[in-house]
Enzyme design. Structure first.
Site, PDB file in Angstrom:
ATOM      1  N   CYS A 730       0.827  -1.209   0.000  1.00 18.15           N
ATOM      2  CA  CYS A 730       0.000   0.000   0.000  1.00 18.15           C
ATOM      3  C   CYS A 730       0.857   1.252   0.000  1.00 18.15           C
ATOM      4  O   CYS A 730       0.446   2.295  -0.522  1.00 18.15           O
ATOM      5  CB  CYS A 730      -0.953  -0.016   1.192  1.00 18.15           C
ATOM      6  SG  CYS A 730      -0.127  -0.229   2.792  1.00 18.15           S
ATOM      7  N   HIS A1004      -1.654   1.364   7.459  1.00 15.55           N
ATOM      8  CA  HIS A1004      -2.126   1.281   6.085  1.00 15.55           C
ATOM      9  C   HIS A1004      -1.994   2.659   5.436  1.00 15.55           C
ATOM     10  O   HIS A1004      -2.195   3.691   6.079  1.00 15.55           O
ATOM     11  CB  HIS A1004      -3.586   0.820   6.057  1.00 15.55           C
ATOM     12  CG  HIS A1004      -4.144   0.693   4.667  1.00 15.55           C
ATOM     13  ND1 HIS A1004      -3.624  -0.171   3.726  1.00 15.55           N
ATOM     14  CD2 HIS A1004      -5.179   1.337   4.063  1.00 15.55           C
ATOM     15  CE1 HIS A1004      -4.311  -0.059   2.609  1.00 15.55           C
ATOM     16  NE2 HIS A1004      -5.263   0.851   2.782  1.00 15.55           N
TER      17      HIS A1004
END
Length: 1056
Positions: A730, A1004
């Site tokens: 990510c 994230h």
């Protein structure tokens, strides 16, 4: 010896205090804890490599605590195999073993530190006691001098110094060098030739040659006699350092030799106006001891000492040398200077004495004839009562004269008896004399013990050097590229290993011999100590001067202490050799494991390549079969390939089972007008005799190859294609989406201009630029809902190994690396770059100096990355004493802004904190001294695209993240007040944000980007893309901010 390479202790003072820093693990899901454990283990291993034992121990214990927490969770019991595969129990066992090793090492080092503090305190108490005793001795000396009508001049205490310098050990000096928490200055008082041939490899060392150290020398005169560099240190630092250390060849303790006394007097008595911070310390054992213990910190440990013509040591006068020669007169001893010993003694034949003296001098260490009285005396004795006249001032020394034992024996001889037929003396009275005689005969063995110890130390030093040579050969072999060089270096390693084995065998043999001799000598000393004092007290020697037993005992202790010191040095060398051998074995095991892992990886790659090759062959055979099935009827036996633009080729393409490549655009939709018109049924003719007027431009073969995007098809607006998460990627997806909305960069890659700028000599050979261009074209084609960047990830992993796996990474770090690679891949400056000159702009206006620096930068960096993202800072430092201004210009690409506080703040607060004036200590180029100065930083040139990094992560032991909310403007970011001059770009608007949600242990990344087509904000969460309202762009997760100048007028729809 000190342990070279270990990081100093700074986190705790004991293991108990260090264990308190291993905090409890918070409750979380096992999967999140697995990621945390992997990050902690990676950090622990990297810290362990730099030998920071305290921090490595904390992180290893933290890793172990996380593993225990995971094992106690209910999910672990359900999926034990799954979690064991992630955590690797073997690795946990290794972590436990390594933590135990670190615990032992730290326990020992903390003990050493505690012992050193205690020893230092004892040393201070000892010095205080010595000072009291010295004062008492001086008091008594003054009284004695007054009685003798003599005066004693007591040296004055001046400059904060006393003449009593004291000694400092080599171990203490080594610890000062390693810890770097105290300043020191070393004054080497050896001759200039000795200093040039071999000296300490330490900072702040100067040579004060013994040739210039004559009594009465002043400190100012010393400075004028030194060289320029040494004189500068002498003048500026001798009175400011924490430790002032004096070194000669071998001084152990006071009394000091004349050169050192002269140097101390120059600083104590003859240096007016200077207040010293440190007393003078003398290095114990001198340079000889330093190069023996730390040969790696000397320029030439094997240098030979030159005999000084000006400073010759005074040799002790042997008692035998005081005996008259055969031609000299007999000593006349007056009656007043003698004592009468009423005992039975033989008549001495003085005519034999010179011969005996000569033999004794020739056989200084051989005392076998100590009881052979016939060589000294006649075999007749005189009646009882004949006196022996002994000088009052004479001293009987059992170590250096043989008459003491003979005198004791002769007291028991009866009258008219022969010496050879003397009645036996009781064993108890003979025992100490026999021991002393035996000790005299053992002197050769003690010297042999000394020589054996020195030879053993030399063997250990040779072994240590061979091991270091072998380590260097191993490093060269690992870095060698051709196989022949590796084989040759391997042979050299084997030869060195054989020599090391021989030296080890020799060392073991010598150690056995040394232990045997050492044990015998210790037993002899023990017996002498038990018997000597008590036995002599039973003899009737009241009228005889007693031997100086205190001097004998002191001599014995000094010799034993000297042997113990050298034994300690030898053992320290052995420990260092053993430690290096152990480290080498561990390194070989790690290399072996790494080679096995690489072998497995290479085999896996080979299998995958074989599978791909087979698939390719099958595809080619299928294409050939399908092509033959579409062979035109009536054309004979010859197969003719159709051109793509020919109408005859349409049935072949339409009937083929080949899938269209999705590595870039749908090329069937991008055919130009010429393709749409067609060629008709007539094949075109080419004139092969015509040659092109311009050579074709170089194209990279990777640009046209098929890429593995694994696309999910679907019609979407331009630049709204998502990126699949390939396993903790990510961070990569977030950065690529922000760059994909950077309009000038997108235009550069979609138009294909970059292919003409590929630099084949860059580190990545243009591969990163090719893959980034392919990804951007795929994201802007509007045919895919999401794609996978497998090829880009593989290329990035080849350029930087940490990116090969599937661990979490910092998006800021990835952005810096990616921009550097792309810049080098398309840099128009090919080959070796010219080096940047040292900046010296004292006599130039600012704008002239800035132009000069930018011209130098232009000769090194020419790419679209430097044009779009690189700016220039102006840094000025003003001296607080003379107001002199030093000016430098520094390029920047990303501004990393730290937080001024832990509260809510604005972006303008962060910029103000970054560019505010600061007070620093700086060496003024005009004053030539360290001064308190004011440093000011401002912007000289702003780039059209500005990237701001909000530094939320603190890389300490606890690994915290700052969750501060930062209020940043979406438009109208004005940087005018931070600019030193007028700039073309001063007003900016936001077009991209890289966000990080979570902590250092796990999190994230997402991206918020504003479309350049319709000015709508979109949220990119890996493969998912949806619109976002402007009010939700600001959050406490913002990590990287991408701003574009408002007067940059580039539109994407112009070239799509």
């Amino acid at each position: 010896m000190g342990e070279s390479g270990l990081h100093r202790l700074y986190l705790a003072k004991s293991l108990k205090e260090l264990n308190n820093q291993v905090h409890e693990i918070p409750r979380a899901s096992p999967k999140l804890l697995v990621n945390t454990a992997q990050r902690v283990l990676k950090e622990a291993q990297s810290v362990d490599k730099i030998k920071d034992e305290e921090k490595a121990y904390i992180l290893y214990m933290r890793y172990f605590s996380i593993v225990l927490t995971i094992q106690k969770h209910a999910d672990y019991k359900k999926n034990k195999k799954y979690y064991d595969a992630l955590l690797d129990p073997k690795m946990t066992a290794k972590v436990i073993n390594r933590a135990e090793e670190l615990q032992k090492s730290l326990d020992r080092r903390y003990g050493f530190t505690s012992d050193a503090i205690k020893a230092e305190k004892l040393e201070q108490d000892k010095r205080a006691l010595e000072k009291l005793e010295q004062a008492e001795r001086e008091k008594q000396a003054k009284k004695a001098a007054a009685r003798a009508k003599t005066t004693t001049i007591t040296p004055a205490v001046t400059n904060g110094l006393t003449e009593d310098g004291g000694c400092i050990s080599c171990e203490k000096l080594y610890s000062l060098m390693k810890e770097r928490c105290s300043t020191y200055m070393i004054l080497d008082a050896r001759s200039k030739e000795d200093f040039s041939e071999s000296q300490m490899v330490l900072p702040n060392i100067i040579n004060v040659p013994e040739e210039i150290l004559n009594p009465g020398l002043t400190a100012g005169r010393i400075g004028s006699e030194l060289e320029e560099s040494a004189c500068s240190l002498w003048v500026t630092q001798r009175h400011t350092v924490d430790y002032l250390i004096l070194v000669d060849w071998e001084t152990e303790k006071p009394p000091l030799p004349l050169p050192l006394e002269t140097l101390i007097d120059a600083m104590v008595k003859w240096d007016p106006g200077k207040q010293y911070k440190s007393r003078p310390w003398v290095l114990q054992g001198g340079y000889d001891m330093w190069r023996l213990m730390y040969p790696m910190h000397t320029t030439n440990p094997r240098a030979e000492r030159r005999t000084s013509a000006t400073m010759k040591p005074q040799e002790p006068v042997s008692p035998f040398l005081m005996t008259p020669s055969p031609t000299s007169q007999k000593p006349q001893i007056s009656q007043a200077d003698t004592r009468t010993i009423p005992s039975v003694v033989p008549t001495v034949n003085r005519t034999l004495k010179p011969t005996v003296v000569e033999e004794l001098m020739d056989n200084k260490n051989n005392n076998n004839n100590i009881l052979d009285s016939s060589r000294v005396y006649n075999n007749t004795v005189t009646p009882e009562g004949s006196p022996i006249k002994v000088p009052v001032d004479s001293k009987l020394n059992t170590w250096e004269t043989k008459d003491s034992n003979k005198l004791l024996d002769l007291q028991k001889i009866k009258p008219t008896a022969k010496v050879d037929n003397m009645p036996s003396v009781p064993n108890r009275s003979l025992k100490p004399r026999e021991l002393l005689a035996n000790l005299a005969t053992k002197k050769v063995e003690m010297e042999e013990e000394q020589e054996l110890l020195e030879e053993s130390m030399k063997v250990e030093e040779d072994t240590l050097k061979k091991i270091e040579e072998m380590e260097a050969m191993t490093t060269q072999r690992e870095s060698a590229r051709d196989e022949q060089s590796r084989i040759q270096l391997r042979k050299t390693e084997d030869r060195l290993q054989e020599e090391i084995d021989k030296l080890q065998a020799k060392s073991s043999e010598m150690e056995d011999r040394y232990n045997k001799i050492h044990k015998q000598n210790e037993e002899l000393w023990r017996m002498v100590n038990q018997v000597l004092s008590g036995q002599i007290s039973n003899l009737n020697l009241s009228s005889v001067p007693q031997p100086d037993h205190d001097a004998d005992t002191q001599l014995q202790k000094e010799e034993q202490e000297s042997l113990r010191k050298q034994e300690g040095k030898r053992k320290a060398l052995q420990e260092q050799v053993e430690r290096m051998r152990k480290e080498r074995k561990e390194k070989e095991m790690k290399l072996k494991e790494q080679a096995e892992k690489e072998k497995i990886i290479n085999e896996q790659k080979a299998r995958e390549a074989e599978i791909e090759r087979r698939k390719l062959e099958e595809r080619r055979s299928r294409i050939d079969g399908e092509s033959r099935s579409h062979k035109a009827k009536g054309t004979g036996e010859t197969y003719t390939a159709k051109l793509r633009g020919s109408p005859r080729s349409s049935p072949v393409r339409g009937g083929s089972n080949l899938k269209r490549s999705h590595s870039a655009f749908n090329l069937s939709q991008l055919e130009d007008d010429d393709d749409k018109t067609g060629f008709g049924s007539v094949m075109p003719n080419f004139d092969r005799g015509l040659k092109p007027l311009v050579a074709p431009q170089r194209r990279n073969i990777n640009a046209a190859r098929q890429r593995n995007f694994e696309p999910k098809y679907g019609s979407v607006p331009l630049a709204k294609t998502g990126l699949k998460n390939l396993g903790n990627t990510c961070y990569m997806n977030s950065i690529i989406q922000c760059l994909n909305n950077t309009t000038p960069l997108v235009k550069y890659f979609i138009e294909g201009t970059y292919s003409d700028d590929i630099n084949p000599q860059s580190k990545c050979r243009g591969e990163i630029a090719e893959e980034v261009g392919a990804v951007i074209r795929a994201l802007w084609c509007g045919q895919y809902r999401s794609i996978a960047m497998w090829d880009l990830k593989t290329a990035v992993g080849r350029c930087h190994k940490p990116f090969q796996g599937y661990d979490q990474h910092d998006s800021h770090e990835f952005l810096i690396k990616l921009m550097d690679w792309v810049h080098e891949d398309i840099n128009k400056v090919i080959g070796k770059k010219p080096s940047m000159k040292e900046q010296n702009h004292d006599d130039l206006p600012d704008y002239v100096a800035a132009e000069k620096v930018m011209e130098e930068l232009k000769r090194r960096e020419q790419s679209i990355v430097s044009t779009l993202f690189h700016g220039l800072h102006r840094s000025s430092i003003v001296c607080g004493t003379c107001s002199h201004r030093s000016l430098t210009f520094e390029p920047f690409c990303i501004l990393s802004l730290s937080f001024p506080s832990s509260n809510r703040c604005t972006l303008r607060d962060l910029l103000h904190h970054y560019y505010k004036e600061s007070n620093i200590e700086y060496k003024c180029s005009k004053c030539k001294k360290l001064r308190n100065c004011i440093r000011k930083l401002d912007i000289w040139k702003l780039p059209p695209l500005l990237i701001l990094h909000l530094n939320r992560f603190e890389h300490d032991v606890l690994m915290k993240k700052k969750q501060n909310f930062v209020d940043f403007p979406l438009d109208n970011l004005d940087l005018t007040k931070h600019c030193g001059i007028n700039n073309r770009y001063t007003n900016f608007e936001l077009y991209g944000v890289s966000n990080h949600y979570g902590t250092m242990d796990g999190g994230h990344y997402t991206a918020f980007c504003k479309s350049s087509l319709n000015k709508v904000w979109n949220k990119f969460d890996d493969h998912e893309v949806y619109e976002l309202s402007p009010g939700n762009v600001k959050s406490s997760a913002a990590y990287l901010l991408f701003y574009e100048a408002t007067n940059v007028n580039v539109k994407v729809n112009n070239f799509m």
